[in-house]
Each structure stands twice: as C-alpha cells, then as structure tokens.
Write an enzyme that holds these catalytic residues in place. Structure first.
Site, PDB file in Angstrom:
ATOM      1  CE  LYS A  77      25.352  83.519  57.548  1.00  8.28           C
ATOM      2  NZ  LYS A  77      26.142  84.425  57.956  1.00  8.28           N
ATOM      3  CB  SER A 152      26.119  85.625  53.889  1.00  5.34           C
ATOM      4  OG  SER A 152      26.720  85.802  55.806  1.00  5.34           O
ATOM      5  CB  SER A 176      25.907  88.304  56.901  1.00 10.66           C
ATOM      6  OG  SER A 176      26.543  88.224  55.612  1.00 10.66           O
TER       7      SER A 176
HETATM    8  N1  GLN Z   1      28.988  90.998  51.853  1.00  8.34           N
HETATM    9  C1  GLN Z   1      29.993  91.323  52.926  1.00  8.34           C
HETATM   10  C2  GLN Z   1      31.202  90.234  52.634  1.00  8.34           C
HETATM   11  O1  GLN Z   1      31.099  89.730  51.669  1.00  8.34           O
HETATM   12  C3  GLN Z   1      29.618  90.603  54.222  1.00  8.34           C
HETATM   13  C4  GLN Z   1      29.128  89.473  55.124  1.00  8.34           C
HETATM   14  C5  GLN Z   1      28.962  89.447  55.993  1.00  8.34           C
HETATM   15  O2  GLN Z   1      28.363  90.532  57.186  1.00  8.34           O
HETATM   16  N2  GLN Z   1      28.941  87.857  56.616  1.00  8.34           N
HETATM   17  O3  GLN Z   1      32.678  89.688  52.703  1.00  8.34           O
END
Ligand code: GLN
Length: 486
Positions: A77, A152, A176
């Site tokens: 990532k 994400s 994410s």
């Molecule tokens: N969807 C969650 C957010 O938007 C989690 C994101 C993540 O785990 N980095 O914050």
C-alpha cells in the site's frame, strides 16, 4: 499461470523448479495486462524488482539459505515507506515524496526474501472505504470493474484478487484491510494493535493504525504475519509479546471452538445476500464442530460515531506536519504573502476533499469548547466497547460478523453522501477501537458475482485462533479458490 499461494511459490523457487526472475517477469506481465482496467498500482518498480529477484536466484544457486518468502512478489500500500521509492499515500501533497528509510514491516519482508514490485493505490492517507478518495483516481474491483474494490487498501486487495501478486500489505485503521479483502474475495488480517511495528507507516490515527497482510489464503497471511510481527525499538507502541509461528498453529480445525454471534446487532441493516452468505458460513463452521453462542455487544451501536470522532481528532494532529516546508508539495503561489498563506495554499491545493473534511472535523472535536462533549466522551465509550468484548471473550473464543453489511457498490454511488460511506464501516471499526485482531475470509457471493467476507475478531494477541478458524473454513469451502475472469 502462477501458483496462487505465496508458500507454494516459495517452495517452487527454493526447489529450483522456477526462478525468481521468471516469477518476477510473469508478475510484471500480469500487472501490465490488468492494471489498465484496475488502476491498482501507483508505481511499479520493475528494475528494482528484477534486481532483487536476480539476487534471490544467485543465493539459491550458491546454496545459501533462503528466507521464508524468498522470491515471493509483494505489493505495498502506498502509505508504507520504502527507501528510494516514491511514497504518496495517494495524496497530491506527497506526490514527490521519496522516503529516506524503510518501514520496519517492509524491511522484515525483504529480509525474508520478498520481492517488492510496487506501491498500490489507496484512499488518500487511508481515509475512505471505496478507494475513491485517491489523487490517482479510483480502483476497479476485479470481479466487476465498475464497482469499488473497497478501501482504503483497495489497490492491494484488487492486486491480489486479480492475480498480480500472491501477497500485499495494507493498513487498517477502521477496516481498511478487511473490507477491501471482503469486497475482492481474498483474505485480510488486521493484527492486534502493536503486533506489527508502525514505523514507516504514514500515520492516519495512531491509536488505531495497524499494518497487515492481504493474501489468497489464511496460511499465507499467517506466514506474512510471522515474518513482520514483533517488537521494534523504532516504534514504542510495538509489543514485546512473543511471536508464535502462526503457520505451525494451523490445521487444528474448529471442533470445540466457541464462536460468538451478536445476532441482534448483525440483523440490523444487512443486505440480504450478505446475510445469506454469513448464515451459511456459520452453519458450515457449526457442522464442523464449532459451537455458536449468542452474545451481545451493547455498545457496538456507538462504534461509528466513536470511531469518526477519535480517528478525525488524531488525523488532524498527524496531518499538521504537511506544511509545504518539510515534505513534498508546496504551492507554487507560496512566495507572495506570509508564511501562513504558504501553509494555507499548500494544504488547500495538496489535500483532497475528504482529508480536509476530516482535518476540520478533528480540529473541531478537539477544540476547547467541544473537547469534553465529543473527544472525551468518545474515549469513554471506547472503554465501554472494549469491556463489551472482554465480557464476550469470557464465553467465546472469537466473535463473528459479516465484514461489511453490503456487497461492493458501484463507483460513484456513495461519493455524494459521506455519512452513508461512514455507516458501512459498522462491523469493522470496533476491532480497532478495542485494539483486537480481526480477519476477513471469503465466504460466498451476493447477487451472483459480488464477494462477501466473514469477519472474525479475536482476543488480544490471539491471531493464531483467527488464522486457525480461517484455515479450517478454507478446507471446508472453496470460496477462496474462486478467481475473477479479468
Ligand atoms: N473506512 C474507514 C475510514 O474511512 C477506515 C479507514 C482505514 O481503516 N484506514 O476511516
């Protein structure tokens, strides 16, 4: 076609049946073939990957010891630092940032012989659930390219699902790793908070962030975790808890395992297809000898507001460092006006809309007049949520929920309504708030072609139990063997 698992690939390379260079070449060709329709990669470093692969082949022919990931291609990532490799967090503000050091997790993978092939697309600074908040554009789901791969870590999950790499790293602050894994039909593991060093991970919310693997099988996730986990002097929050060999802990099946199901909480607002796959998965585990136990998590219904208060508060503080002075982007209009104007223009031009929204929300909930009402209150409810889980774990070994209440949705469908997007994180955020490990494993399809994930949450540092159940589930089903037509 490449063997689909990292372990099988490593064995083939170690036995000399295939060279690391050939594997690398195959992977680069696969990326070239599918990436135009997926946009899963922000960067592919061909020369570096080939050089590393050659070095592995040389070691093998010289009869030197090979690491447990020798020659295995891995994607990262794009919020994980690699020395000399552009790392952007999919943000304009870091579009030219080249880290001078490696993230500890990355250094450990490479020391085990992994071949880093590139950086994957993600939501900007990992803020999002659909990969649509990326300065480099959205990622397509390999199962249906007009749909989201989740976020994400959408690029990492899409890359594994599309057969570009057998293993990728993601980061998980509120889901994410797990939600994109679920949406793409692969395995994603968020380790216990502190299990894997966060050194070299561009911080989003430091009390919630964890690095973890995305793979096709639980055994590959177990291998990657074994390699990455453990104390690191460079991250004071990394744990000294001993790291077992997570691969050796597999194979015990599920007989006698107690699985807690918060039925009332799960029943609310779950898509019918997701609910059917979830129920069938539980029935599979029950038939194999697991005991299903009805549990309650009374404060789970507050997890979304608690998460979005704490995560934004921490983000507003963490992102203050992007000021046009120390990293990456500086507004070209920086020279007329004061230094404050330079900060403001740089941040206005460098950050995307969602990141700005979160910085504003986080600044607001931390401000003098609202701190007690929002931030402090959220921390108190976070403690209650953690004790909900503690109580549950007196009676059960893991807690089961769907990873996401909905199947992968169409790109653009939710971008106009951030709240709808936030609400879809309902089942994933509480593991981060409580610091607990959680895994998502493929457990079926909704509407024919849209992958569904089963999420299991475990006790602190008991990733071994999650991996054992996930591995047993893979032996009982073939969902993880299905591949998209792309
Ligand atoms: N969807 C969650 C957010 O938007 C989690 C994101 C993540 O785990 N980095 O914050």
């Amino acid at each position: 076609m490449l063997p689909s698992s990292a372990r099988a690939l490593r064995d083939e390379i170690a036995a000399g049946r295939v060279s690391a260079v050939d594997v690398c070449g195959e992977v680069l060709r696969r990326i070239d073939a599918v990436n135009p329709s997926l946009n899963a990669f922000n960067l592919v470093d061909r020369d570096r990957a080939r050089a590393r692969a050659r070095a592995i082949d040389r070691r093998r022919t010289a009869g030197e010891a090979l690491g447990p990931l020798a020659g295995v291609p891995v994607a990262l990532k794009d919020n994980l630092c690699v020395r000399g490799m552009r790392t952007t967090a999919s943000s304009r503000i870091l579009e030219r940032f080249v880290p001078p050091y490696d993230a500890t997790a990355v250094a450990r993978l490479e020391a085990a012989g992994a071949v880093i092939v590139g950086k994957t697309n993600c939501d900007e600074f990992a803020m999002g659930s659909s990969n649509e908040n990326s300065a480099f554009g959205p990622v397509g789901n390999p199962w249906a390219t007009d749909r989201t791969p989740g976020g994400s870590s959408g690029g990492s999950a899409a890359a594994v699902a599309a057969g570009c790499v057998p293993l990728a790293l993601g980061s998980d602050t509120g889901g994410s790793i797990r939600q994109p894994a679920a949406f793409c039909g692969v395995v994603g593991l968020k380790p216990t908070y502190g299990r894997v060093s966060r050194y070299g991970l561009l911080a989003f919310a430091s009390s919630l962030d964890q690095i973890g693997p995305i793979a096709r099988t639980a055994a590959d996730a177990a291998l990657a975790l074994t390699v990455m986990a453990g104390a690191d002097p460079a991250d004071a929050t990394s744990s000294r808890e001993p790291v077992p060999d997570f691969v050796a802990a597999l194979g015990d099946g599920v007989a006698g395992v107690r699985i807690g199901v918060p039925g009332a909480f799960v029943a609310e607002g779950v898509d019918a297809g997701v609910g059917r796959a979830f129920d069938a998965a539980l029935e599979t585990l029950r038939a194999a000898g697991a005991a299903l136990v009805d549990i309650e998590l009374p404060h789970a219904k507050y997890a979304i507001p608690v998460y979005y208060l704490i995560a934004t508060a921490e983000a507003s503080s963490n992102l203050a460092r992007y000021d046009g002075v120390r990293y990456g982007y500086r507004s070209p209009r920086a020279s007329d006006g004061t230094v404050r104007d330079m900060y403001a223009r740089t941040r206005d031009e460098g950050f995307g809309a969602e990141v700005k929204r979160r910085i504003m929300l986080g600044t607001y909930v931390l401000s003098a007049g609202y701190y007690d009402a929002f931030y402090l209150k959220a921390q108190q409810v976070r403690t209650l949520l953690r004790s909900d889980y503690q109580r549950a774990f007196e009676a059960v070994d893991v807690v089961a929920m769907p990873t996401s209440p909905i199947p992968p949705f169409t790109l653009g469908e939710k971008t106009a309504d951030p709240l709808q997007m936030y609400l879809a994180d309902v089942f994933t955020v509480s593991a981060n708030l409580a610091g607990l490990p959680a895994i998502s494993v493929p457990c079926g399809f909704a509407d024919g072609q849209l992958p569904v994930g089963l999420q299991l949450t475990g006790r602190m540092f008991d990733e071994a139990m999650l991996l054992r159940i996930a591995d047993a589930f893979e032996r009982l089903t073939d969902w993880h063997r299905r591949t998209p037509a792309i």
